[in-house]
Scaffold this active site. Structure first.
Site, PDB file in Angstrom:
ATOM      1  CD  GLU A   1      47.146  35.001  50.088  1.00  0.00           C
ATOM      2  OE1 GLU A   1      46.266  35.754  49.642  1.00  0.00           O
ATOM      3  OE2 GLU A   1      47.531  33.984  49.487  1.00  0.00           O
TER       4      GLU A   1
ATOM      5  CB  CYS B   1      48.413  31.431  45.639  1.00  0.00           C
ATOM      6  SG  CYS B   1      48.969  30.313  44.360  1.00  0.00           S
TER       7      CYS B   1
ATOM      8  CE  LYS C   1      43.909  42.986  34.509  1.00  0.00           C
ATOM      9  NZ  LYS C   1      45.262  43.389  34.938  1.00  0.00           N
TER      10      LYS C   1
ATOM     11  CD  GLU D   1      45.690  29.489  42.297  1.00  0.00           C
ATOM     12  OE1 GLU D   1      45.597  29.872  43.479  1.00  0.00           O
ATOM     13  OE2 GLU D   1      46.680  29.679  41.606  1.00  0.00           O
TER      14      GLU D   1
HETATM   15  P1  NAI Z   1      44.358  41.351  42.789  1.00  0.00           P
HETATM   16  O1  NAI Z   1      43.455  40.198  42.990  1.00  0.00           O
HETATM   17  O2  NAI Z   1      43.789  42.711  42.861  1.00  0.00           O
HETATM   18  O3  NAI Z   1      45.108  41.205  41.375  1.00  0.00           O
HETATM   19  C1  NAI Z   1      45.112  40.072  40.551  1.00  0.00           C
HETATM   20  C2  NAI Z   1      44.672  40.439  39.137  1.00  0.00           C
HETATM   21  O4  NAI Z   1      43.303  40.816  39.155  1.00  0.00           O
HETATM   22  C3  NAI Z   1      45.419  41.600  38.518  1.00  0.00           C
HETATM   23  O5  NAI Z   1      45.603  41.337  37.152  1.00  0.00           O
HETATM   24  C4  NAI Z   1      44.448  42.754  38.697  1.00  0.00           C
HETATM   25  O6  NAI Z   1      44.617  43.780  37.745  1.00  0.00           O
HETATM   26  C5  NAI Z   1      43.127  42.068  38.499  1.00  0.00           C
HETATM   27  N1  NAI Z   1      41.965  42.732  39.087  1.00  0.00           N
HETATM   28  C6  NAI Z   1      41.919  43.553  40.165  1.00  0.00           C
HETATM   29  N2  NAI Z   1      40.654  43.936  40.397  1.00  0.00           N
HETATM   30  C7  NAI Z   1      39.879  43.354  39.461  1.00  0.00           C
HETATM   31  C8  NAI Z   1      38.482  43.347  39.180  1.00  0.00           C
HETATM   32  N3  NAI Z   1      37.621  44.030  39.938  1.00  0.00           N
HETATM   33  N4  NAI Z   1      38.030  42.624  38.148  1.00  0.00           N
HETATM   34  C9  NAI Z   1      38.887  41.908  37.388  1.00  0.00           C
HETATM   35  N5  NAI Z   1      40.205  41.878  37.595  1.00  0.00           N
HETATM   36  C10 NAI Z   1      40.708  42.591  38.623  1.00  0.00           C
HETATM   37  O7  NAI Z   1      45.529  41.210  43.836  1.00  0.00           O
HETATM   38  P2  NAI Z   1      46.515  42.369  44.337  1.00  0.00           P
HETATM   39  O8  NAI Z   1      45.722  43.555  44.742  1.00  0.00           O
HETATM   40  O9  NAI Z   1      47.557  42.560  43.357  1.00  0.00           O
HETATM   41  O10 NAI Z   1      47.131  41.701  45.658  1.00  0.00           O
HETATM   42  C11 NAI Z   1      46.439  41.758  46.887  1.00  0.00           C
HETATM   43  C12 NAI Z   1      46.586  40.476  47.649  1.00  0.00           C
HETATM   44  O11 NAI Z   1      45.970  39.426  46.910  1.00  0.00           O
HETATM   45  C13 NAI Z   1      47.992  39.977  47.835  1.00  0.00           C
HETATM   46  O12 NAI Z   1      48.612  40.574  48.929  1.00  0.00           O
HETATM   47  C14 NAI Z   1      47.764  38.522  48.060  1.00  0.00           C
HETATM   48  O13 NAI Z   1      47.369  38.290  49.376  1.00  0.00           O
HETATM   49  C15 NAI Z   1      46.618  38.206  47.144  1.00  0.00           C
HETATM   50  N6  NAI Z   1      47.095  37.646  45.856  1.00  0.00           N
HETATM   51  C16 NAI Z   1      46.986  36.305  45.642  1.00  0.00           C
HETATM   52  C17 NAI Z   1      47.488  35.763  44.483  1.00  0.00           C
HETATM   53  C18 NAI Z   1      47.410  34.316  44.213  1.00  0.00           C
HETATM   54  O14 NAI Z   1      48.217  33.791  43.471  1.00  0.00           O
HETATM   55  N7  NAI Z   1      46.438  33.603  44.732  1.00  0.00           N
HETATM   56  C19 NAI Z   1      48.163  36.555  43.490  1.00  0.00           C
HETATM   57  C20 NAI Z   1      48.163  37.968  43.758  1.00  0.00           C
HETATM   58  C21 NAI Z   1      47.663  38.457  44.920  1.00  0.00           C
END
Ligand code: NAI
Ligand code: MG
Length: 791
Positions: free
Chosen positions: A396, A299, A191, A265
């Site tokens: 972050e 990240c 996804k 990760e």
């Molecule tokens: P997120 O963790 O919500 O999104 C990442 C993925 O997880 C997306 O595909 C999203 O649809 C999915 N997702 C969201 N809720 C889920 C759930 N309950 N179960 C399964 N999948 C789920 O991150 P978001 O809201 O886009 O960004 C928020 C903050 O997260 C950012 O500001 C940043 O600080 C951090 N982040 C860190 C990343 C990294 O590479 N470590 C990447 C993206 C965001």
């Protein structure tokens, strides 16, 4: 001369936009909306949501919001395809993966432009970094596919993998997930993030072209709800997630007790450390790559600048000058350095954190506040004089914001670097090679770049310490996440907690003072300790007769033991040779008391003399095996980029909790504790609840073998209650649990607090057979240290 100088000074780049015509045509063809990619074909578009170009706010596509039914269909396709895919020879699978690599490479320009339009990142980055790394990743893993039998013997694919990725490197994260999974013989349902699903759909079209068998790759678009449905699906054998720590925690809880394998990760707040003797001009370019690459939405971004006091003013001055030269604007322009933030909510998140920083009175520097009049842009920002307690130093930000703090000594630099709940990456700048490696060794992070930053390669492992998650992606380390031991499914073991409480004749815990001599105490910090409760429980033999009393440990005892283990951490820094010597001594002392241990085993369990002797013999042999391994579980030097040495070091977790099963009380204890301490961990062990006296006999072996105080701590009592405290404790870095289903589920759910790594087995294990590198791998985490050479 003067004339040329003048020209150079006033010279500006003209606009140089990359053509997006071919991408426009493709998007036009899908104006009606994209469906999912399931079982080798695109589904009819369902409920649609809009996808925007963050650089201008225009809608570029509509994609389907995946429902639970879509997830069902995708998992069914993946399940159906898996056995056949796994049964292909490694060579056949590798040809499929090579084809993906080649087709990605052929479409580099198309994919770069699409990625830039969807995500907002500068075309220079998608073209020169993201997409070439995608191709590299598939090539590298095509190789693993053909080597799988020889390089990963006695293992098999995990099965169906659910993979959830973020929006910051959409196609690259897809490659990091899909390439190793496929190489290892798994099938996938992936996804993509809701902000950036388009390159994943373009990749699906590539899968059709290259003829990947239907069902091997499935892509379902949607938001967090779609992701949650994928996580919850009973047909999934493994979840691999990259994204926020918050969602990582939710996934840890959702998968607890399900037997699904998990790798996470997550976020970071990575330090970028500049010592006084660093080459400051190189360090400035490093900062640009660390925090302004991809608008800081990385990240492992070097988002916390820690600079030696003596170098701070000079570095800040150079940074401000460099910031003035960063070009912010149209991501499709080939000379743009800083593009758009992915979406309005992310922009608002950055602004909110900046407002908090302003309220704290922090000093902000922005070179250029003139932003394009539309689109999601945020200027590169330097915040100096940031207190380590400030929200900007802890949270972050995930934007182009660098927060700077000064330090006086290398020790202070390390302390500041580690003063975070994360541990993804670090960057160390110094011309002193001794200092560089010392600091790299002391930083708690999965990746350390010396005099460099944000280096990635398919052959190196990538992943975090602490709340940055667990598991590695890339290279051999990443491949092992997608294989499991090739053995028949073991039988779940009988519930331990019930046995302890329900056995007839178990005396209600009695006051220790009634029978001080007969009660085995706990062993904490190298000393026997009375249990905090003051109570003990009766230990029964197989006919229900009391053979002794064991201390009834509680939360307080576990906390004391964790504290003692943390204090003994110099064990992890001892040479492997030293540890080997101590472990040999343990093995010898155990051997010297073979008869005594056999008699105790018989008395407690009622096993035959022969069985008891054989368990003790096997335990002695096992102790020697791990003594032998102490200095032989080597790391690696990965073959990554030209002019880089990438060292993969196996480091201990730190404090490990080990909860032993009821069965096989001696060999299970030895099989679990010895590999953990061989690798330099300090352990809090909970021995067999029903037969704890064999472990309490072990104190004297430890005492006479020069095992430093606190390296092994033993707390007897009700295993699941003690496991609970270990799982909840933030001072425990990893937890092994062998017991019943409820206990395993509890351990996994409660580990979400500090995201400690867990390994649970709710099954009867044939301890006589089980030993070796798999245990050592679980007793360590890998740190990849990148060092450049040449000048
Ligand atoms: P997120 O963790 O919500 O999104 C990442 C993925 O997880 C997306 O595909 C999203 O649809 C999915 N997702 C969201 N809720 C889920 C759930 N309950 N179960 C399964 N999948 C789920 O991150 P978001 O809201 O886009 O960004 C928020 C903050 O997260 C950012 O500001 C940043 O600080 C951090 N982040 C860190 C990343 C990294 O590479 N470590 C990447 C993206 C965001
Ligand atoms: Mg979200």
């Amino acid at each position: 001369m003067g004339v040329i100088k003048d020209i150079l000074r006033t010279m500006d780049y003209g606009p140089s936009p990359e053509s997006s015509e071919h991408v426009g045509v493709w998007l036009d063809e899908h104006k009606a909306g994209f469906g999912h990619f399931i079982n080798g074909a695109f589904t009819k578009p369902g409920a649609l949501f809009d996808v925007f170009n963050p650089a201008n706010g225009e809608r570029i596509a509509r994609v389907s919001q995946g429902s639970a039914k879509d997830i069902d269909a995708a998992i069914a396709a993946a399940l159906k395809a898996q056995a056949k895919w796994a049964a292909l020879s490694g060579f056949e699978r590798s040809k499929h993966i090579y084809a993906l690599a080649r087709h990605v490479q052929k479409r580099e320009r198309f994919l770069s432009v699409l990625e830039t339009i969807d995500n907002g990142k500068p075309i220079r980055e998608s073209r020169d970094i993201d997409i070439p790394l995608v191709a590299r990743h598939f090539y590298h893993h095509a190789g693993w596919a053909s080597l799988i039998d020889s390089e990963f013997p006695d293992t098999k694919p995990v099965g169906v993998c659910g993979q959830i990725i973020p929006w910051n490197f959409p196609l690259l994260m897809l490659a990091w997930k899909i390439a190793p999974a496929l190489a290892a013989g798994n099938t996938v349902v992936l996804k993509p993030a809701e902000f950036t699903p388009l390159t994943a759909l373009a990749f699906a079209a590539i899968c059709v072209e290259t003829g990947i068998p239907p069902g091997v790759v499935n892509i379902v678009t949607g938001d967090g709800a779609t992701g949650a449905a994928l996580v919850a699906h009973a047909g999934v054998d493994k979840i691999a997630f990259t994204g926020s720590t918050e969602v990582g925690r939710a996934i840890r809880k959702a998968t607890a007790g399900t037997g699904k394998k998990l790798s996470l990760e997550l976020g970071g707040k990575s330090p970028f450390i500049v010592f006084e003797d660093a080459d400051l001009d190189s360090a400035v370019e490093g900062v640009v790559d660390a925090i302004w690459f991809n608008q800081g939405q990385v990240c492992c971004a070097g988002s916390r600048l820690l600079v030696a006091e003596g170098a701070a003013d000079a570095l800040y001055a150079k940074l401000r000058a460099r910031m003035a030269n960063l070009r912010l604007g149209d991501p499709l322009d080939k000379s743009t350095d800083v593009g758009a933030i992915v979406a309005p909510v992310q922009l608002e998140r950055i602004r909110r954190l900046m407002r908090q920083g302003e309220e704290e009175g922090l000093e902000f520097f922005r070179a250029n506040d003139s932003l394009p009049d539309r689109g999601c842009f945020y200027p590169p920002t330097l915040v100096t004089g940031v207190d380590p307690a400030s929200v900007l130093a802890r949270e972050e930000i995930f934007g182009p914001v660098l927060v700077a703090t000064t330090f006086r000594t290398p020790d202070e630099a390390v302390a500041l670097a580690n003063n975070t709940r994360y541990g993804l990456a670090a960057s160390v700048w110094t011309e002193n090679v001794n200092r560089a490696f010392e600091v790299a060794a002391r930083i708690k992070a999965g990746v350390v770049w010396i005099n460099s930053t944000n280096m990635f390669d398919a052959a190196a492992g990538f992943g975090g310490y602490r709340e940055s998650g667990f598991g590695r992606e890339g290279g051999r380390e990443g491949m092992s996440e997608y294989r499991i031991a090739d053995e028949p499914k073991p039988k779940p073991s009988a519930s331990r907690s019930q046995r302890l409480n329900a056995s007839p004749g178990v005396a209600p815990a009695r006051n220790m003072d009634d029978a001080p001599d007969r009660t085995a105490k706990l062993y904490i910090g190298g000393k026997q300790a009375r249990p905090d409760s003051g109570y003990s429980y009766a230990v029964l033999d197989s006919s229900g007769r009391e053979v002794g009393l064991a201390g009834l440990g509680n939360r307080k005892d576990i906390r004391n033991a964790v504290e003692a283990a943390a204090k003994a951490s110099s064990w992890g820094a001892a040479t492997a040779h030293n540890r080997a010597q101590v472990l040999y001594y343990v093995a010898e002392n155990l051997a010297a008391r073979e008869d005594e241990f056999s008699r105790r085993l018989r008395a407690m369990t009622g096993m035959s003399a022969r069985a008891a002797k054989s368990e003790v013999d096997a335990s002695i042999r096992r102790a020697f095996v791990y003594a032998g391994y102490a200095d032989k579980f080597d790391g690696a030097v990965h073959a990554t980029r030209a002019r880089f040495v990438t060292l993969a070091m196996n480091e201990p977790w730190g404090v490990m909790g080990i909860v032993c099963p009821n069965e096989a009380p001696l060999i299970a204890f030895v099989s679990l504790v010895m590999p953990a301490i061989a690798m330099g961990n300090c352990v809090v062990a909970v021995p067999s609840a029903n037969h704890p006296l064999i472990a309490t006999d072990f104190y004297s072996v430890l005492d006479t073998s020069d095992v430093p105080a606190g390296v092994v701590n033993i707390v007897t009592g009700e295993a699941n209650a003690l496991a609970r405290t270990l799982a909840e404790h933030d001072g425990v870095d990893a937890l092994w649990y062998v017991g019943d289903m409820d206990g395993a589920a509890q351990v996994e759910a409660l580990s979400a607090g500090n995201l400690k790594a867990t390994w649970t087995s709710p099954a009867t294990i044939d301890w006589a057979k089980t030993q070796g590198r798999a245990f050592l791998r679980r007793a360590t985490q890998v740190k990849n240290i990148w060092t450049p050479y040449g000048e």
